[in-house]
Design a protein around this motif. Structure first.
Motif, PDB file in Angstrom:
ATOM      1  N   GLY A   1      14.997   4.462   0.047  1.00 31.87           N
ATOM      2  CA  GLY A   1      14.512   3.196   0.597  1.00 31.87           C
ATOM      3  C   GLY A   1      13.129   2.848   0.095  1.00 31.87           C
ATOM      4  O   GLY A   1      12.603   3.448  -0.860  1.00 31.87           O
ATOM      5  N   LEU A   2      12.569   1.862   0.747  1.00 36.63           N
ATOM      6  CA  LEU A   2      11.236   1.363   0.401  1.00 36.63           C
ATOM      7  C   LEU A   2      10.464   1.166   1.689  1.00 36.63           C
ATOM      8  O   LEU A   2      10.978   0.598   2.654  1.00 36.63           O
ATOM      9  N   LEU A   3       9.229   1.634   1.691  1.00 36.56           N
ATOM     10  CA  LEU A   3       8.314   1.335   2.788  1.00 36.56           C
ATOM     11  C   LEU A   3       7.346   0.278   2.272  1.00 36.56           C
ATOM     12  O   LEU A   3       6.636   0.515   1.292  1.00 36.56           O
ATOM     13  N   ALA A   4       7.377  -0.898   2.897  1.00 33.94           N
ATOM     14  CA  ALA A   4       6.488  -1.990   2.458  1.00 33.94           C
ATOM     15  C   ALA A   4       5.448  -2.244   3.533  1.00 33.94           C
ATOM     16  O   ALA A   4       5.778  -2.352   4.716  1.00 33.94           O
ATOM     17  N   LEU A   5       4.190  -2.322   3.124  1.00 35.50           N
ATOM     18  CA  LEU A   5       3.095  -2.632   4.049  1.00 35.50           C
ATOM     19  C   LEU A   5       2.329  -3.823   3.500  1.00 35.50           C
ATOM     20  O   LEU A   5       2.157  -3.942   2.281  1.00 35.50           O
ATOM     21  N   LEU A   6       1.865  -4.661   4.388  1.00 35.03           N
ATOM     22  CA  LEU A   6       1.029  -5.791   3.962  1.00 35.03           C
ATOM     23  C   LEU A   6      -0.412  -5.504   4.371  1.00 35.03           C
ATOM     24  O   LEU A   6      -0.724  -5.494   5.563  1.00 35.03           O
ATOM     25  N   LEU A   7      -1.268  -5.277   3.385  1.00 37.81           N
ATOM     26  CA  LEU A   7      -2.667  -4.951   3.681  1.00 37.81           C
ATOM     27  C   LEU A   7      -3.490  -6.241   3.569  1.00 37.81           C
ATOM     28  O   LEU A   7      -3.604  -6.814   2.486  1.00 37.81           O
ATOM     29  N   LYS A   8      -4.018  -6.666   4.715  1.00 33.34           N
ATOM     30  CA  LYS A   8      -4.788  -7.919   4.713  1.00 33.34           C
ATOM     31  C   LYS A   8      -6.218  -7.661   4.246  1.00 33.34           C
ATOM     32  O   LYS A   8      -6.739  -6.567   4.421  1.00 33.34           O
TER      33      LYS A   8
END
Lengths: 547, 382
Positions: free
Chosen positions: B177-184
């Motif tokens: 799978g893929l772990l996606a994070l959005l870093l602001k």
């Protein structure tokens, strides 16, 4: 970058281009590959070859159609739109553009520093945008230019392919439509704005008894048509279905008309619908008339109507006979019941005299027999009284008035209260509607039902009696629910019969006339009565009254 | 506010204390955790600690972690956020292009819906290294999200390239799978490898995901052997293939003169080669060799990029992902490279993980690609 490398990249690009048969994926994959090879973040494809060729003044911005955009979300929002751009940016040969002023009209916040303009001959322009200046020694134009003519051909092929697919889809759709029109088991004729028939399906030909050649080109006022009104009178021309739609400009629904086949003697009856189809300016473009043969239904309806009429007469006759018979029977029952009371009174009276006159002469056994005779006579009297009251319920004239059942119930409970001193009863009474009915009879029915609930909860430490109503569209439904001993639902069919009892008289007193009276009262109000219960699970009595 | 904790040992009481302290300072805190493969059995323990403290957790297992410029086989790194960024797992991904497009669209829609206004945002992706089509996923993702985010990512998993569950959150451990994070408020990362391209060109004629089936219409391994012998006088056979693969990786040529490295890591009986990362069909390949790596250029490029992106490195930490294949290739020099990187950037410390593939652009704001043999770096202001 040597010749071998350039050739290898050209080879790779050409295979990417040659691998797509749809326009959008072709443009996307090509631009993605160009971005991959250049590291530029943004690629745009503009099309419109006429615009490119006709542009003469380089100072005036011209609109270009943005076919696709990758990498700049603000520009991508304009996909499918025409953008005003400087001709110097978008027209000309394949080259690297570094004049930043030319990028100012792009709908984006990003400050691009360079653009690689790739001409796709006769098709469009690809702009690859970079935020940094690419190294001077990169032969990007030389690498990509040769594959652009191949891309142009691929775009053309994709466009033709998609056009071909669209045309095939349209052809298929038209074929489906024709099949549908021909196969449908309803007649369809289409009139043009002049009233002439332009389309008629095979069912229409069959129903009208004419061939396609005979129908096509005819108008609604053609003298060959012979329409009849539903009452079989001759239909005037202005009432012909197509003419009605033409004159009113409104749809025609379920219009019945008869038609004579040319040379035939029988009338065919049609159920006709008509719909106008308008041009944009409210002028009728065509009229679609559909019709089905209802000749059989129409004769069947006539026969049915005749049968119904006969049936109604017979039912009325039988009802009348039955009512007469019922009246005679009731009169007889009333008379018998009434006449039986006199001998009973005699029995009771003479037994009393016998006891008084024979005081001390009769032994205990004889006195016991006389006591049994007295009790039996009184019991019989009570039964006769009940029977008479039941009979009266059927004979009494209904006096319809407005009845507030809330008040009726309050009075009933108030009347019962003195006898309930030793009882614990939780009353749960909802607000009931005001209805139309005979106040006295309804009070009698409700009294019986509530008294039953009180009676059959006597074994409960705390009795619970709920009275409420359910609203239906055409009727009120009332219920009286208790937590009493209930009864076996298998015996429920006897519940409302005269002198029918579901419990032992030793356990619960009564003659068994109460629920019979209830049913008679409710039936006389055109309502129904029924019950639900379980042994030791309480009972619910419902009755309905029409609104 | 960002926090950082690392240790060469997993001490549960210490971790509990640390994250409880972070939560006290920032009630919305959340943590991104890196664990080395040797300590992957501790994932349930870590999950329990975070569940107990009710703190969001996202994490990944890498071959090794980097603590103070050193590669470590044991330990843990916790990156604390004052407010846990949006994160989500995706996958497993389909091979069918149509289904894959739909899956990636879901990803870009989900991430896109979280992006607000003009806040500079980085999409940080940690892929399971066993996913064969990451390049295609990136292409599709870029179609949807375009320049609304910076792209940064790495591959997690085992250095043996055996499939292991390597991504986790508070309650589950997933693989493929893929772990996606959005870093602001994050400017993205710098990526560089410094490999140089030789002149000899070949073409990967048949590929399937990360598998090169034939090169120049011959079995891939056969051509690989020929080229190694011809250009570098090295004899590669089935037995020494794994040891040599990292020293002679493929380079996918790009028109701008750069190359994308693909390290072959497995050999099939039919002569096809498996690489770390997708090799598009008909890519122009070259065979890279050990001496061609330019460490000085790598360090310089990264330092300049970081300077441009976030200013000088003083009083900052540097989050660094270092390709496992690169370390295998240059051996102990990799530690020297990290030390040089620390000197050149002037950061306080370097921490991160040994990765199995890296995602980013070699130019700021450039087209994001999947790479091997690179360093991916960004400042971490703890």
């Amino acid at each position: 970058m040597n010749r071998e490398k350039i050739l290898a990249i050209l080879y790779e690009m050409s295979l990417v281009i040659g691998n797509e048969v749809k326009l959008q994926p072709l443009l996307n994959r090509t631009i993605q590959k160009l971005l991959y090879h250049t590291s530029f973040p943004c690629g745009l494809f503009f099309c419109g070859k006429e615009t490119f060729q006709n542009q003469t003044n380089p100072d005036f911005p011209v609109k270009f159609h943005l076919e696709t955009a990758i990498g700049d979300h603000m520009i991508a929002e304009q996909i499918g739109q025409s953008l005003e751009l400087p001709p110097l940016l978008i027209t000309g040969k394949t080259e690297l553009i570094t004049n930043e002023d030319l990028f100012q009209m792009l709908p984006t916040d990003i400050k691009y520093k360079a653009a690689l303009r790739l001409v796709v001959p006769q098709t469009g322009i690809i702009l690859l945008l970079s935020r940094t200046m690419p190294p001077d020694d990169l032969p990007l134009t030389e690498i990509f230019e040769p594959v652009m003519s191949m891309l142009a051909k691929a775009v053309l092929l994709c466009q033709r392919n998609e056009l071909f697919i669209k045309e095939q889809a349209i052809k298929q759709s038209e074929e489906n439509y024709k099949q549908l029109v021909q196969k449908i088991r309803a007649g369809i004729v289409v009139h043009n704005s002049d009233g002439k028939i332009t389309i008629c399906n095979s069912t229409a030909q069959k129903l009208l008894g004419l061939s396609e050649d005979q129908i096509l080109g005819k108008t609604s006022i053609d003298p060959d048509w012979h329409f009849l009104r539903e009452d079989t009178s001759i239909m005037p021309v202005d009432e012909y279905p197509a003419n009605l739609v033409m004159s009113t400009k409104k749809p025609l629904g379920d219009y019945v008309a008869g038609i004579h086949h040319p040379g035939g003697s029988d009338t065919i009856w049609l159920l006709i619908n008509g719909d106008p189809v308008f041009k944009s300016d409210n002028i009728i473009r065509q009229i679609i008339i559909t019709f089905v043969d209802i000749t059989l239904q129409k004769s069947a309806m006539a026969a049915l109507h005749q049968l119904n009429s006969e049936l109604e007469t017979r039912v009325a006759l039988r009802t009348n006979e039955l009512e007469e018979s019922n009246k005679e029977l009731e009169a007889f029952a009333y008379s018998v019941s009434h006449d039986l009371r006199a001998p009973l009174r005699h029995i009771d009276g003479f037994v009393k005299i016998l006891i008084e006159d024979s005081a001390g002469k009769l032994d205990e056994s004889a006195l016991h027999y006389l006591d049994v005779i007295t009790n039996s006579a009184r019991k019989m009297n009570s039964l006769i009284e009940d029977l008479l009251s039941f009979s009266r319920m059927g004979r009494k004239q209904i006096d319809v008035q407005t009845v507030d059942l809330n008040q009726v119930i309050a009075e009933i409970i108030q009347d019962m209260t003195p006898d309930l001193a030793n009882r614990q009863i939780q009353w749960n009474i909802s607000t009931l509607p005001v209805i139309e009915g005979d106040s006295a009879l309804l009070r009698h029915a409700l009294y019986n039902l509530i008294a039953n609930a009180v009676k059959f909860t006597v074994t409960r430490e705390i009795a619970s009696i709920e009275i409420g109503a359910l609203e239906k569209i055409n009727e009120h439904i009332f219920f009286i629910r208790d937590n009493g001993v209930g009864f076996d639902m298998q015996l429920a069919k006897n519940l409302f019969g005269v002198f029918q009892r579901l419990h032992s008289e030793n356990d619960f007193e009564g003659t068994g006339i109460g629920l019979a009276n209830v049913r008679r009262i409710i039936q006389r109000h055109k309502g129904k009565v029924w019950a639900e219960a379980g042994v030791n699970k309480g009972a619910v009595f419902y009755f309905s009254l029409p609104k | 506010l960002k926090s950082l904790y690392f240790s060469e040992q997993i001490k549960t009481d210490k971790i509990e204390k640390i994250i409880a302290g972070w939560k006290q300072k920032a009630p919305q805190t959340g943590v991104l955790a890196f664990l080395p493969e040797a300590d992957k059995e501790n994932i349930p323990i870590i999950q329990n600690i975070f569940k107990k403290e009710n703190i969001p957790l996202a994490g990944a297992v890498f071959p090794e972690i980097i603590i103070n410029n050193q590669f470590k086989k044991n330990g843990i790194i916790l990156l604390g956020f004052s407010e846990m960024p949006w994160f989500q797992f995706f996958g497993p991904f389909a091979e069918s292009p149509e289904i894959l497009q739909e899956q990636v669209k879901n990803l870009s829609d989900a991430a896109g819906s979280q992006i607000r206004g003009n806040v500079e945002t980085t999409l940080f992706m940690i892929f399971d290294s066993m996913i064969p089509n990451i390049g295609t996923i990136l292409d599709e993702l870029y179609l949807g999200l375009a320049d609304r985010v910076h792209y940064m990512g790495v591959n997690a998993g085992s250095e043996t390239f055996k499939s292991i569950p390597c991504l986790f959150d508070n309650s589950s451990i997933i693989q493929n799978g893929l772990l996606a994070l959005l870093l602001k408020n994050h400017p993205g990362a710098i990526l560089e490898h410094g490999y140089r391209a030789p002149a000899q060109m070949i073409s990967a004629t048949v590929t399937h995901g990360n598998r090169i089936i034939s090169i120049d219409w011959k079995p891939a391994f056969e051509v690989y052997q020929e080229m190694a012998k011809t250009h570098y006088n090295v004899i590669i056979n089935k037995e020494n293939f794994y040891q040599n693969g990292v020293h002679f990786p493929f380079g996918i040529l790009r028109a701008n003169g750069e190359i994308v490295v693909r390290i072959p890591v497995a050999l099939e009986d039919d002569g096809s080669l498996f690489c770390v990362g997708e090799v598009p069909a008909n890519s122009v390949l070259t065979l890279l060799s050990a001496p061609e790596i330019d460490i000085e250029k790598t360090i310089k490029t990264i330092a300049e990029g970081l300077q441009e992106m976030g200013g000088p490195g003083e009083n900052k930490s540097l989050l660094t992902f270092y390709c496992a294949g690169r370390r295998h290739h240059i051996g102990k020099t990799s530690v020297e490279e990290l030390n040089k990187l620390k000197q050149e950037t002037n950061v306080n410390k370097i921490f991160g993980a040994l990765s199995l593939g890296e995602i980013g652009a070699t130019l700021k704001g450039g087209y994001p690609l999947f790479h091997n043999a690179t360093l991916v770096c960004c400042y971490w202001n703890d």
